[in-house]
Design a protein around this motif. Structure first.
Motif, mmCIF file in Angstrom:
data_model
loop_
_atom_site.group_PDB
_atom_site.id
_atom_site.type_symbol
_atom_site.label_atom_id
_atom_site.label_comp_id
_atom_site.label_asym_id
_atom_site.label_seq_id
_atom_site.Cartn_x
_atom_site.Cartn_y
_atom_site.Cartn_z
ATOM 1 N N SER A 73 8.619 19.134 5.012
ATOM 2 C CA SER A 73 7.163 19.037 4.947
ATOM 3 C C SER A 73 6.635 19.007 3.512
ATOM 4 N N ASN A 74 7.537 18.888 2.542
ATOM 5 C CA ASN A 74 7.158 18.877 1.130
ATOM 6 C C ASN A 74 6.559 17.518 0.770
ATOM 7 N N VAL A 75 5.233 17.452 0.707
ATOM 8 C CA VAL A 75 4.553 16.167 0.492
ATOM 9 C C VAL A 75 4.863 15.606 -0.896
ATOM 10 N N GLU A 76 4.929 16.471 -1.901
ATOM 11 C CA GLU A 76 5.220 15.984 -3.252
ATOM 12 C C GLU A 76 6.597 15.345 -3.322
ATOM 13 N N ALA A 77 7.597 16.010 -2.731
ATOM 14 C CA ALA A 77 8.952 15.456 -2.739
ATOM 15 C C ALA A 77 9.004 14.157 -1.947
ATOM 16 N N ARG A 78 8.334 14.141 -0.809
ATOM 17 C CA ARG A 78 8.317 12.919 0.017
ATOM 18 C C ARG A 78 7.619 11.778 -0.723
ATOM 19 N N SER A 79 6.562 12.089 -1.456
ATOM 20 C CA SER A 79 5.847 11.055 -2.199
ATOM 21 C C SER A 79 6.716 10.478 -3.305
ATOM 22 N N LYS A 80 7.436 11.340 -4.020
ATOM 23 C CA LYS A 80 8.344 10.861 -5.058
ATOM 24 C C LYS A 80 9.446 9.996 -4.459
ATOM 25 N N MET A 81 9.962 10.399 -3.304
ATOM 26 C CA MET A 81 11.002 9.606 -2.653
ATOM 27 C C MET A 81 10.446 8.264 -2.175
ATOM 28 N N ILE A 112 0.874 -1.172 0.000
ATOM 29 C CA ILE A 112 0.000 0.000 0.000
ATOM 30 C C ILE A 112 0.912 1.223 0.000
ATOM 31 N N VAL A 113 0.799 2.053 -1.041
ATOM 32 C CA VAL A 113 1.722 3.170 -1.224
ATOM 33 C C VAL A 113 0.947 4.455 -1.459
ATOM 34 N N GLY A 114 1.378 5.531 -0.805
ATOM 35 C CA GLY A 114 0.789 6.837 -1.036
ATOM 36 C C GLY A 114 0.278 7.479 0.243
ATOM 37 N N PRO A 115 -0.038 8.786 0.191
ATOM 38 C CA PRO A 115 -0.520 9.495 1.379
ATOM 39 C C PRO A 115 -1.741 8.822 2.001
ATOM 40 N N ASP A 116 -1.696 8.719 3.323
ATOM 41 C CA ASP A 116 -2.780 8.132 4.130
ATOM 42 C C ASP A 116 -2.931 6.627 3.956
ATOM 43 N N SER A 117 -1.944 5.970 3.364
ATOM 44 C CA SER A 117 -2.050 4.518 3.199
ATOM 45 C C SER A 117 -2.042 3.788 4.537
ATOM 46 N N LEU A 118 -1.510 4.416 5.585
ATOM 47 C CA LEU A 118 -1.531 3.788 6.905
ATOM 48 C C LEU A 118 -2.950 3.460 7.345
ATOM 49 N N LYS A 119 -3.896 4.326 6.977
ATOM 50 C CA LYS A 119 -5.280 4.138 7.411
ATOM 51 C C LYS A 119 -5.907 2.870 6.833
ATOM 52 N N LEU A 132 15.103 14.370 -4.111
ATOM 53 C CA LEU A 132 15.837 14.287 -2.844
ATOM 54 C C LEU A 132 16.253 15.657 -2.332
ATOM 55 N N ARG A 133 16.743 16.518 -3.203
ATOM 56 C CA ARG A 133 17.147 17.848 -2.748
ATOM 57 C C ARG A 133 15.976 18.582 -2.091
ATOM 58 N N ASP A 134 14.799 18.515 -2.725
ATOM 59 C CA ASP A 134 13.627 19.199 -2.183
ATOM 60 C C ASP A 134 13.181 18.597 -0.858
ATOM 61 N N ALA A 135 13.266 17.280 -0.728
ATOM 62 C CA ALA A 135 12.863 16.628 0.520
ATOM 63 C C ALA A 135 13.795 17.013 1.664
ATOM 64 N N VAL A 136 15.085 17.172 1.351
ATOM 65 C CA VAL A 136 16.054 17.584 2.371
ATOM 66 C C VAL A 136 15.847 19.048 2.742
#
Length: 384
Positions: A236-244, A14-21, A228-232
């Protein structure tokens, strides 16, 4: 294309925002009675463990928390977790964290069904029985342990990282929710991200690479190079975190099924000797090892350079190789990785023994170019 392949993947990812739920219904449908929740003290303090505990309670699944896991999980960590599991009659394992809790949980799961000591399982497909069911919740975009057939445990007595490649440790459910990766320290994001890049590049050039792994590895390199640069820079950059999250996830699928190489063989020794962060060791060694490998990889490093945004049209193979290595170095520097091993406290006197051990590491066989003891000493020395 004429060779058959066995491809190992978790039954459910399960991959993507809120997948924990999504896990509540999965816990209920599987009818587990009691879980061992394996995490670490930092994630407990951050409150991430509490969010998983809440879902376990909603699913009416009893659990016990075990968070005695080091950054490089040890034999003692595994034994402590196994004791907690057995004392509490747990019938499943939930792992929460980066590679450390994931690897520790997999080791506990293997011992729960196979018995013996974890030292007995070093190597390739040693165990005989499937592990206890594991639900792996990832919190970093790095190791991809939640979806691979690999786990690594440090033998404190020998100061060696034991590498286990074992289809029986594959988890039942893997969760990659980028929202759990938000606001992690920049240094951790950089280290785990460079670990994921190392997985992707080693998977692409390894001797065991094939069409499917190549496609995944190149896509992973592109995603990580873009984000990776944007995530570092902004945790709080959700788009960068999602790509990573996607980049490390597909890099894990690639290397789990085709192998790695000598970057990991050498990095494992640094972790075993000095208890250093695995991702940082990989990042420092990656350009040195791949500069050594490049002349044995055809035009593969041209593809790596292109995936990292470098235009190689008109370049010779040698120039494209150099451009790829340069792009790796630049990304590493941009995200704040130390420039050499001396900054991590590595002592030149240990290089000889680490070099001997690296040659024996499981990952060494996947390197695209034969490596000698002398080569290994030279690479470690250059990386100082």
């Amino acid at each position: 294309m004429n060779t058959s392949r066995k491809i190992y993947l978790p039954p459910l990812s399960i991959v993507g925002p809120d997948s924990l739920k999504e896990l509540k219904d999965e816990f209920i449908s599987r009818g587990y009675k009691k879980a061992l929740l394996v995490s670490d003290k930092v994630l407990v303090e951050m409150g991430l463990a509490a969010s998983v505990e809440a879902i376990l309670k909603e699913a009416e699944l009893d659990y016990i928390l075990y968070n005695d896991v080091n950054q490089n999980p040890t034999v003692d960590n595994v034994n402590g977790g196994l004791e907690a599991l057995q004392d509490n009659a747990c019938d499943c394992i939930v792992t929460l964290g980066g590679g450390s809790p994931q690897d520790c949980g997999k080791a506990i799961g293997i011992l729960a069904t196979n018995g013996g000591a974890i030292e007995d399982y070093e190597g390739i497909h040693v165990s005989k029985k499937k592990s206890l069911p594991i639900i792996a919740i990832n919190t970093t975009a790095g190791t991809a342990s939640e979806i691979t057939i690999n786990y690594v445990i440090t033998d404190e007595k020998r100061k060696v990282k034991m590498v286990m490649v074992d289809k029986n440790c594959l988890v039942d459910i893997a969760v990659n929710d980028p929202l759990l990766m938000l606001n992690k320290p920049a240094a951790l994001t950089a280290a785990t991200g460079m670990d994921a890049l190392t997985h992707a590049i080693e998977a692409y050039v390894t001797a065991g690479a094939f069409e499917w792994s190549d496609a995944l590895a190149l896509k992973a390199i592109k995603l990580i190079g873009e984000s990776l640069r944007d995530a570092v820079k902004d945790g709080s950059n959700v788009e960068a975190r999602s790509k990573m999250a996607w980049g490390q996830f597909i890099a894990g699928q690639a290397f789990s099924n085709c192998g790695l190489g000598y970057v990991h063989s050498m990095a494992h020794q640094l972790g075993g000797f000095y208890n250093l962060p695995h991702g940082v060791c990989n990042a420092i060694l990656l350009p040195h090892v791949e500069a050594f490998n490049a002349d044995a990889c055809g035009d593969k490093f041209r593809d790596v350079a292109e995936a990292m945004g470098v235009e190689t049209k008109g370049m010779s193979t040698e120039e494209a190789n150099a451009a790829a290595i340069s792009a790796i170095r630049k990304l590493s520097a941009d995200v704040g990785i130390p420039s050499g091993l001396k900054e991590l406290g590595v002592d030149e006197k240990d290089i000889e023994l680490m070099s001997k051990n690296a040659l024996l590491d499981v990952c060494a066989g996947g390197n695209p170019k034969t490596v000698t003891f002398e080569d290994t000493v030279s690479i470690y020395t250059a990386a100082l």
